[in-house]
Design a protein around this motif. Sequence first.
Motif, PDB file in Angstrom:
ATOM      1  N   GLU A  83       1.207  -1.421  -0.163  1.00 44.72           N
ATOM      2  CA  GLU A  83      -0.123   0.216   0.017  1.00 44.72           C
ATOM      3  C   GLU A  83       0.771   1.628   0.175  1.00 44.72           C
ATOM      4  O   GLU A  83       1.723   1.251   0.225  1.00 44.72           O
ATOM      5  N   PRO A  85       1.998   4.158   1.025  1.00 45.09           N
ATOM      6  CA  PRO A  85       1.724   5.826   2.146  1.00 45.09           C
ATOM      7  C   PRO A  85       2.567   7.108   1.389  1.00 45.09           C
ATOM      8  O   PRO A  85       2.353   7.118  -0.095  1.00 45.09           O
ATOM      9  N   ARG A  86       1.478   7.948   2.156  1.00 43.84           N
ATOM     10  CA  ARG A  86       1.211   9.246   1.794  1.00 43.84           C
ATOM     11  C   ARG A  86       2.714   9.895   0.579  1.00 43.84           C
ATOM     12  O   ARG A  86       3.543   9.400   1.890  1.00 43.84           O
ATOM     13  N   GLY A 114       8.775  -2.953   1.272  1.00 48.00           N
ATOM     14  CA  GLY A 114       8.049  -3.869   1.636  1.00 48.00           C
ATOM     15  C   GLY A 114       7.626  -5.398   0.921  1.00 48.00           C
ATOM     16  O   GLY A 114       7.620  -6.316   1.081  1.00 48.00           O
TER      17      GLY A 114
ATOM     18  N   GLY B 572      14.051  -2.456   6.389  1.00 47.71           N
ATOM     19  CA  GLY B 572      13.464  -2.302   5.683  1.00 47.71           C
ATOM     20  C   GLY B 572      12.456  -1.785   5.952  1.00 47.71           C
ATOM     21  O   GLY B 572      10.983  -2.800   5.750  1.00 47.71           O
ATOM     22  N   THR B 574       8.751   0.482   5.552  1.00 52.68           N
ATOM     23  CA  THR B 574       7.843   1.164   4.359  1.00 52.68           C
ATOM     24  C   THR B 574       7.673   2.424   5.222  1.00 52.68           C
ATOM     25  O   THR B 574       7.457   2.829   6.128  1.00 52.68           O
ATOM     26  N   PRO B 575       8.536   3.491   4.077  1.00 54.06           N
ATOM     27  CA  PRO B 575       8.272   4.886   4.498  1.00 54.06           C
ATOM     28  C   PRO B 575       6.987   4.826   4.928  1.00 54.06           C
ATOM     29  O   PRO B 575       5.753   4.188   4.404  1.00 54.06           O
ATOM     30  N   ASP B 576       7.019   6.088   6.147  1.00 51.94           N
ATOM     31  CA  ASP B 576       4.884   6.599   5.616  1.00 51.94           C
ATOM     32  C   ASP B 576       4.162   7.949   5.830  1.00 51.94           C
ATOM     33  O   ASP B 576       3.228   8.270   6.163  1.00 51.94           O
ATOM     34  N   ALA B 577       5.105   8.904   5.516  1.00 50.49           N
ATOM     35  CA  ALA B 577       4.631  10.059   5.334  1.00 50.49           C
ATOM     36  C   ALA B 577       5.539  11.184   3.783  1.00 50.49           C
ATOM     37  O   ALA B 577       6.259  10.126   3.139  1.00 50.49           O
TER      38      ALA B 577
END
Lengths: 115, 577
Positions: A83, A85-86, A114, B572, B574-577
């Motif tokens: 998915e 992310p922003r 991921g 590893g 995952t980026p979130d911003a």
Amino acid sequence: MALVIVLAVAMFGLAFSRTALDRSALELSRFESAIAEAGVVNEQLELEVARKESPVRVAPLAKGLGLVIPDERRPIAVEGVVEAPRGVERASTFDIPVEDATTADPQLAASQPGD
Amino acid sequence: MPGRSAGRRVNSATVRMVSLILVFALGWVGLGYRLFQVQVARADELRELGEQQRMVERTLPPQRGTIFDRNGDLLATTVDAQSIYAVPHEVKDPVLTAQQVGIITAEPWEPILERLQNGENFVYLARQVKPGVASQVMDIGLPGVFTETEASREYPAGGSVAQVVGFVDIDGIGAEGLEFAYDDALKGTPGSILYERDRLGNPIPQGRREEIPAIPGLDLVTSIDLPLQYSAQESCRRARERTDANGCWVVVLDVSTGEILAMAGTPAFNPETRLDENGNGFSNFVVRGQYEPGSIQKMITVSAALDKGLVGPDTIIPGVAARIEINPGACASGTDDIYGCYSDATSHPTEDMAVREVIARSSNVGTIMIGRKLEPETLYHYLDAFGIGTETGIDLSGEAVGGYNDNAACRVCIASMSIGYTVAATPLQMAAAYAVIGDDGVWTQPHIVTDKVDADGSIVEVEPETHKVVTPETAQTVRELLAGVVESGTASAAQVNGYRVGGKTGTANKIDDSGSYTNETIASFVGLAPIDDPQIVVGVVVDEPKGAARFGGTAAAPVFSEVMEQALHRMGVTPDA
């Protein structure tokens, strides 16, 4: 007379087999020493490899060659795999199907976050 | 008189015969006696003597276990090395011998001469020398000088991980770090070998041989990520140069497992010289250093109040001034925090502040007002639960305990504790406390060794202790408050590209030898990321940064940003911003 001959042959055979046994034991002993020596060399080589691979050695060399850590990484989410992310670019920018993205270029696929 | 003559001859022959028989008989008796002595009377003694001459018993030293990082890279291993020794009474010219050995080994020759002349029968001239050095010495053919093989402990990653791995002494016994903490597991069990030798000392093939094999020590698999460890140390090195600080320390924790991913710092320790860059001995401030954490402890105070339902994130704390006086008159005598006068870092008018604003702006006064809502025992309970004043139990030696002042007679201690004074904590304790917030309120024991592997490849996994501290809801609320510190508060320099992070700055004044506060500071920052689903905690402490960069937000937060970014990429996440 025949008994004497049999006894002589038996003694000769015994002496021969004993000598052969001793020679084999000596050879075995030499092999064991060679294995031990090779083991020591192997340990030294493993240590050498670890030293060569250590960041303490590699990082300054890389820096000297002009390599830098990228200032900004741009993660790309492959649609359907992770998915997004922003703020993360979507796979549509590749303009290729997801299946193709993962199989056409394994290196590219492996670098996706991921995975 | 032939008859008489014959009789004399007979007698003479008989005498000779009898004499001969007697001589033989005596000879046989003698032989028999000797045989009896050898075979019966002294049989055991002589058998033992014979065995001593041809049987040799030697101890088989066990192979010391290897230490790996989480990727299987070598952190410590054992290889054979040559040592040079002498039998002094066989040395013909001690001065010449000492000089020659000294030149080849690049060691001063005077101590070598001293050892040669100290009256011992066996002395080491140089131990565990570099490959080739021993053969150079032997090529000279110095009388009475010999070499032998010894186990040498090597640390291929050098100083980058030395403060964690530690080192062994010259006899291979763990002296510091993991080497010391796990010495019993690493050292293994010696074996022995008994064999028959020929007159040249070589083993006789097919001869008698009894061997009890040595049991190798266990290998240790650690949670350390070597590239991250190096990167963290380099970040600290740059920060130290930038801020002219005395030292800088970083710890990186996996939030849910308590695994230490990196624990680095400068001045770096050199495992070969056994000294750090300043010429001091082994130290690891992350585990052994105690300091007053200052504002990073506000997280605990606010967590306690939130968990007890005394405040919410948007609860307004009315009338927060720039200064608060706990002991009447304390402020009139100056601004000595310990005696009851507390000020915010920057002056502001008296105003109403929401709890989230108190944290974002790191208001001392606001936090003390929140802390005063707590009973002292309640605050003590949460300090204990977050691990302050208790050893974390990390698998390293010399861990400091820390503590706090729970003396009921101390009128200002609760106020001081609320903002991180009159409290002593280690950087590791603070990082573990923040991991509680990241792991939905569960404290997990930090640890470095994840697996112990024996020679057969059997793995013994290490299970860390855990306990609940606050509710998941409280932890989530605190995470939002910490995100506000980075996004709109005192720690904008802690932002990480591509990730939403949260954390808290701390700037604590140091105490001098007389117990008075000085202008020197310890700047710190502890934070988590990604803040919506924290995976990693990074704690940074910079000791005595100078000038404008003497605060947590300016000295420690940039280090946090660099290290956290590397850690997230290495793991590893995952980026979130």
